[in-house]
Enzyme design. Sequence first.
Site, mmCIF file in Angstrom:
data_model
loop_
_atom_site.group_PDB
_atom_site.id
_atom_site.type_symbol
_atom_site.label_atom_id
_atom_site.label_comp_id
_atom_site.label_asym_id
_atom_site.label_seq_id
_atom_site.Cartn_x
_atom_site.Cartn_y
_atom_site.Cartn_z
ATOM 1 N N SER A 115 -6.229 18.452 -31.550
ATOM 2 C CA SER A 115 -7.016 19.620 -30.559
ATOM 3 C C SER A 115 -5.800 20.864 -30.981
ATOM 4 C CB SER A 115 -6.837 19.254 -29.273
ATOM 5 O OG SER A 115 -7.391 20.220 -28.479
ATOM 6 N N ASP A 169 -17.674 15.976 -28.242
ATOM 7 C CA ASP A 169 -16.846 17.001 -27.926
ATOM 8 C C ASP A 169 -17.056 17.916 -27.014
ATOM 9 O OD1 ASP A 169 -14.320 18.279 -27.572
ATOM 10 O OD2 ASP A 169 -13.420 17.627 -29.592
ATOM 11 N N HIS A 200 -13.792 14.384 -26.503
ATOM 12 C CA HIS A 200 -12.497 14.819 -27.204
ATOM 13 C C HIS A 200 -11.378 13.838 -27.245
ATOM 14 C CE1 HIS A 200 -10.134 18.471 -28.450
ATOM 15 N NE2 HIS A 200 -9.345 18.239 -27.313
#
Length: 221
Positions: A115, A169, A200
């Site tokens: 991320s 996600d 995610h």
Amino acid sequence: MLETIERETGTNPQWAVIWLHGLGADGNDFAPIVPELVRKHWPAIRFVFPHAPVRAVTINGGARMRAWYDIVGMDLASRADTAGVDESIQQVNALIEREAARGIPAERILVAGFSQGGAVTLSLGLRRSQPLAGLVAMSTYLPDPGNAAGRLAAGANAQPVFFAHGSGDQVVPLALGEQSMQALRDLGFAVQSHRYPMAHQVCGEEIRDLGDWIEQRLATA
């Protein structure tokens, strides 16, 4: 120098992986993956898990948390705070230099990130005039892809990229990841892309695929 957690898979490691966590987490987040990822026949590797600095994050109402940069908007062009990204790149480069001082040169160092950490990883990779062994981008995106060509250092696109994303996600939508993959390919990077039926997060299949990719890096060194 950033505070870090280290895990070594054997004595006198000759390889290193610097792994950047996501927003609000810390270096402990990915340390448990090491036993699942590492294979018995691999050479000794030093895994370095740094803690991002604590800063206010605009998109979270200014709450203070560990973050590699401020997130100032939802769209891809304005999502990342440029000054924060630059600061984090300098801090990760300092960790790379520390590994070099400990006997592990850049060509035997991988930088991975999830991320926010992945966004820093890709941004750092663009600017590496001394290429790393590879870049690992997990559930992430390339900040400001439209101006990426202007930030590309000579020889940086020699670094192979493992890019993984979840089809479900909702934090970093798959479309952002795919745009970033294509931007990297347009710049000449060899991108191995993977998509998984997940949100995610990280899944077991992804770790196995990453292990296969790392094994290729070890074999071609």
